[in-house]
Enzyme design. Sequence first.
Site, PDB file in Angstrom:
ATOM      1  N   SER A  50       0.895  -1.336  -0.094  1.00 23.23           N
ATOM      2  CA  SER A  50       0.217   0.079  -0.027  1.00 23.23           C
ATOM      3  C   SER A  50       0.922   1.298  -0.005  1.00 23.23           C
ATOM      4  O   SER A  50       1.493   1.262  -0.977  1.00 23.23           O
ATOM      5  CB  SER A  50      -1.053  -0.091   1.069  1.00 23.23           C
ATOM      6  OG  SER A  50      -1.977   0.990   1.005  1.00 23.23           O
ATOM      7  N   ASP A 200      -5.769  -3.930  -1.816  1.00 25.01           N
ATOM      8  CA  ASP A 200      -4.817  -3.817  -1.077  1.00 25.01           C
ATOM      9  C   ASP A 200      -4.327  -4.720  -0.202  1.00 25.01           C
ATOM     10  O   ASP A 200      -4.985  -5.369   0.467  1.00 25.01           O
ATOM     11  CB  ASP A 200      -5.337  -2.419   0.151  1.00 25.01           C
ATOM     12  CG  ASP A 200      -4.326  -1.466   0.944  1.00 25.01           C
ATOM     13  OD1 ASP A 200      -3.423  -2.344   1.117  1.00 25.01           O
ATOM     14  OD2 ASP A 200      -4.405  -0.582   0.868  1.00 25.01           O
TER      15      ASP A 200
END
Length: 315
Positions: A50, A200
């Site tokens: 991320s 993510d």
Amino acid sequence: MTSSDTHLSRGLVIGCGGTLGAAWTVAALVAVRDALGWDPRDADALVGTSAGAELVAMLGSGIGVDEILAMQLGEPTHPVLSHHLEGAPGRFPPLPRSRPSAPGLLRRAVPTTTRLSGLLPEGRGDADWLDRLATGVADSGGWVTHPRTWMVAMDAASGERVAFGAQGAPNATLSEALRASWAIPGWMPPVPIGGRRYMDGGASSTASADLLAGHGLDEVIVLAPMASRGRIPGRGPAILERLVLRNWMSAGLDAECAALEASGTRVIRIDATAEDLAVMGPNFMDDRRRLGTLEHSLRSTRTAVQRALATGVRA
């Protein structure tokens, strides 16, 4: 440990953390660099999840810590970073779609938090700022020049982690991998790559440090702003961040670091303290706290790194 240890093979793992976690991590990179006399760009492996993937994209392309710090201070010296933060997400996501992000995760044997992430509505966030970064730093082969730069995302159907850039991973452009790793459930839409959808990587693990277990590294430095040692209590809105995310991510990172050490790799783990979290607040996307977080963390992470090195404390 001093600069005389620079002959060691070192990996660098940077976990998720949104806007404020990225600011904290930049401060931690400064602290690690100064304490070890070592340039993070020289890591034998770079693993990011991320916001961590965003930072390893910079490091893996040859952008130095001083340039990344200058960007955070509003004084960017690198042309690709000159307007990067201006395009980052704000404090809150746009109104999401009515359908869930990944309902199939409910049927998978994955942690409860991972399953619940699939129920969050599909986000409508704009990841153009990540695409511009990737386009600006990618080499002629469509990736970064560092040969071992991995960006971790999660398969939205299976819940499995995928380290784009690693051997055996699906082919992806740098932009696809970075946007997939940053595709926060409920905020950003999953990213299609090779006929599958990816979310993510933080929905599966805060840092995926264990992916480097068994790779023969002497040492791995783990920077994880969304993990902490022990349970840190919270009040009001912070209760959700502590109970649902931080405790789960911290326990997962404990196990990952143990796996690294069991494989013969030393671990230097730096994560967020209660004092760090008091400055950051419960919303890690609150850009109003970014400079305050950076300024505080330039002090706190230096102390944390010095303590870890002086006492020999590992994960």
